[in-house]
Write an enzyme that holds these catalytic residues in place. Structure first.
Site, mmCIF file in Angstrom:
data_model
loop_
_atom_site.group_PDB
_atom_site.id
_atom_site.type_symbol
_atom_site.label_atom_id
_atom_site.label_comp_id
_atom_site.label_asym_id
_atom_site.label_seq_id
_atom_site.Cartn_x
_atom_site.Cartn_y
_atom_site.Cartn_z
ATOM 1 N N PHE A 109 57.104 34.596 -45.831
ATOM 2 C CA PHE A 109 57.832 33.365 -45.541
ATOM 3 C C PHE A 109 57.664 32.314 -46.636
ATOM 4 O O PHE A 109 58.493 31.423 -46.784
ATOM 5 C CB PHE A 109 57.398 32.799 -44.189
ATOM 6 C CG PHE A 109 56.105 32.034 -44.193
ATOM 7 C CD1 PHE A 109 56.101 30.645 -44.255
ATOM 8 C CD2 PHE A 109 54.884 32.687 -44.110
ATOM 9 C CE1 PHE A 109 54.921 29.929 -44.229
ATOM 10 C CE2 PHE A 109 53.691 31.982 -44.091
ATOM 11 C CZ PHE A 109 53.707 30.593 -44.151
ATOM 12 N N LYS A 110 56.611 32.431 -47.437
ATOM 13 C CA LYS A 110 56.373 31.446 -48.493
ATOM 14 C C LYS A 110 57.509 31.407 -49.515
ATOM 15 O O LYS A 110 57.719 30.401 -50.185
ATOM 16 C CB LYS A 110 55.054 31.741 -49.206
ATOM 17 C CG LYS A 110 53.842 31.905 -48.287
ATOM 18 C CD LYS A 110 53.424 30.604 -47.656
ATOM 19 C CE LYS A 110 52.242 30.762 -46.725
ATOM 20 N NZ LYS A 110 50.970 30.982 -47.388
#
Length: 472
Positions: A109-110
């Site tokens: 998700f980063k």
């Protein structure tokens, strides 16, 4: 839109200056001076067009010092390398919605925030004819996402600290196999908290920070939180309306260790997104669960688990939430942060605990519960969870047994990043995307350093000064 520090010593700065400053010069974190209210109907219409359209409209509210045409180009470039046109697909499995945040270049998700931040840095540096040396700490995913966000970009070097031997093999490969002259991986003999402490110490050394133009990619950088706010709105628009009574019984379940991911949901809620509660899911490093459930924010030793990105005790983004808990009173917050530094804990009153619980719920998962959740969910749905997302699903299942709310769990990483844990759970390895398959054929490179701020400082200084000599 202007920005200020949670500690009260910095105020009235622009979005671009906030991005470049990272950690505020008074040691606090930067927040908007006034949070804008969201036009839910208009944003819904934007989300119907594309994720990029929604992101552009939300970014405009916070980045009014960037020309709209330029901002749109940055947004388009930031999400061009995702393997799903939706950017964040939402699937419905066994009564739980799963929002897949892992379709970026490093399958975590980063990427959603760090692809954007890397392009922001490049734009601002070019505009100002400046250079930057990025310094960050990672428990696994931030490092690789940050490296992929800035590798090969002009005017930027990046130094990423990770705890030696305490990230997954795939996470380590994603960081250490990038061959780029502007990328430096540092394996610290310690925990993630040790890495994070070194980074904060170096940013607090204002002379060093200024001389070597240090910039931040950890979620202390406001642009990271801003980019994550977007997917709460996007997911809400994908799920809600008639199914969830306008969102009033929708709950987001967020696996988190550093508090940045769930903090973005807190901001979305404050902007007017009508969700019920935010459910924090964590592993045996349960300091945030203890804070929410019992008012106990006391630092203990880090435990190594199957979900290493959450193997954290001190959550750097908690300060932003506490700033609002204490009614934006910088003096009170400063006292609390000193209390944490001196006593390794923060004391909360009963009133404060109730206020926390009005927004957050929490659940922890043991190592065995993490594996059993992966196993049971796979047996029921044929869908493979990564260990972090499994903590979220476990939390959702726990609360679903007690109420009739709708739960959406943020899936924070592709299961192929944690193949050994998946194999322990279901007896087979998850299918690997092409970007992960090729990693084993690449050569690794990293620098192993002791858990010592001065040693890391000396390393960075030598690298940069040698680079300046070669450039001269």
């Amino acid at each position: 839109m202007k920005y200020k520090s949670t500690r009260g010593g910095v105020q009235g700065i622009s979005f671009k200056d906030a991005v470049m400053m990272g950690l505020a010069e008074d040691g606090g974190l930067l927040v908007p001076e006034n949070l804008p209210a969201a036009d839910i109907g208009y944003l819904h219409s934007c989300a119907c067009k594309s994720y990029e359209s929604l992101a552009f409209e939300i970014f405009k509210l916070f980045a009014d010092d960037i020309e709209e045409e330029t901002l749109w180009e940055i947004v388009k470039e930031s999400y061009a390398n995702f393997d799903s046109g939706e950017i964040v697909p939402v699937v419905h499995k066994d009564r739980i919605y799963v929002a897949e945040l892992f379709h970026g270049p490093t399958y975590a998700f980063k990427d959603i925030a760090l692809q954007f931040l890397g392009n922001l840095f490049e734009h601002i540096l070019k505009e100002r004819s400046e250079k930057m040396n990025i310094l960050g700490a990672t428990s696994g995913d931030t490092g690789s996402a940050a490296i992929y966000g800035v590798k090969g970009k002009d005017n930027i070097n990046i130094f990423i600290l990770h705890p030696s031997g305490k990230v997954s093999p795939v996470q380590e490969l994603q960081m250490t196999t990038v061959k780029s002259e502007n990328v430096f991986n540092i394996a610290v003999k310690g925990s993630f908290d040790d890495c994070q402490a070194i980074v904060k110490n170096l940013f607090s050394d204002l002379e060093f920070k200024s001389k070597y133009n240090l910039g931040a990619v950890n979620s202390i950088n406001w642009a990271r939180i801003l980019a994550q706010i977007v997917y709460y709105f996007y997911i809400y628009f994908r799920i809600c309306d008639e199914k969830s009574n306008g969102g009033k019984n929708l709950r987001f379940v967020v696996p988190t260790g550093n508090f940045g991911n769930i903090l973005a949901g807190f901001y979305a809620r404050r902007m007017g997104l009508p969700i019920d509660k935010l459910v924090l899911a964590t592993n045996e490093n349960n300091i945030l669960h203890r804070m929410i459930s019992y008012g106990d924010y006391s630092v203990k030793d880090v435990v190594q688990t199957y979900s290493p990105s959450m193997d954290i005790q001190l959550s750097s983004n908690l300060e932003r939430y506490l700033y609002y808990l204490y009614e934006e009173d910088s003096e009170t917050l400063d006292k609390k942060m000193k209390e944490l530094n001196d006593e390794r804990r923060i004391h909360f009153t009963e009133e404060e605990i109730n206020k926390i619980r009005s927004v957050f719920l929490s659940q922890e998962s043991s190592n065995e519960e993490t594996l059993s959740t992966i196993r049971n969910f796979y047996n029921s749905t044929q869908y493979i969870l990564d260990p972090h997302t499994a903590c979220g699903v476990k939390a959702a299942e726990n609360f679903m047994a007690k109420d009739n709310c709708i739960y959406v769990c943020l899936a924070t990483a592709h299961p192929a990043k944690f193949p050994d844990a998946v194999y322990k759970a279901i007896g087979k390895y998850p299918e690997r995307p092409e970007g992960i398959c090729k990693l084993n054929d690449l050569e690794k490179q990293s620098y192993v350093l002791n858990n010592n701020t001065d040693e890391v400082k000396y390393f960075i200084k030598n690298i940069l000064e040698e680079g300046d000599k070669n450039a001269g």
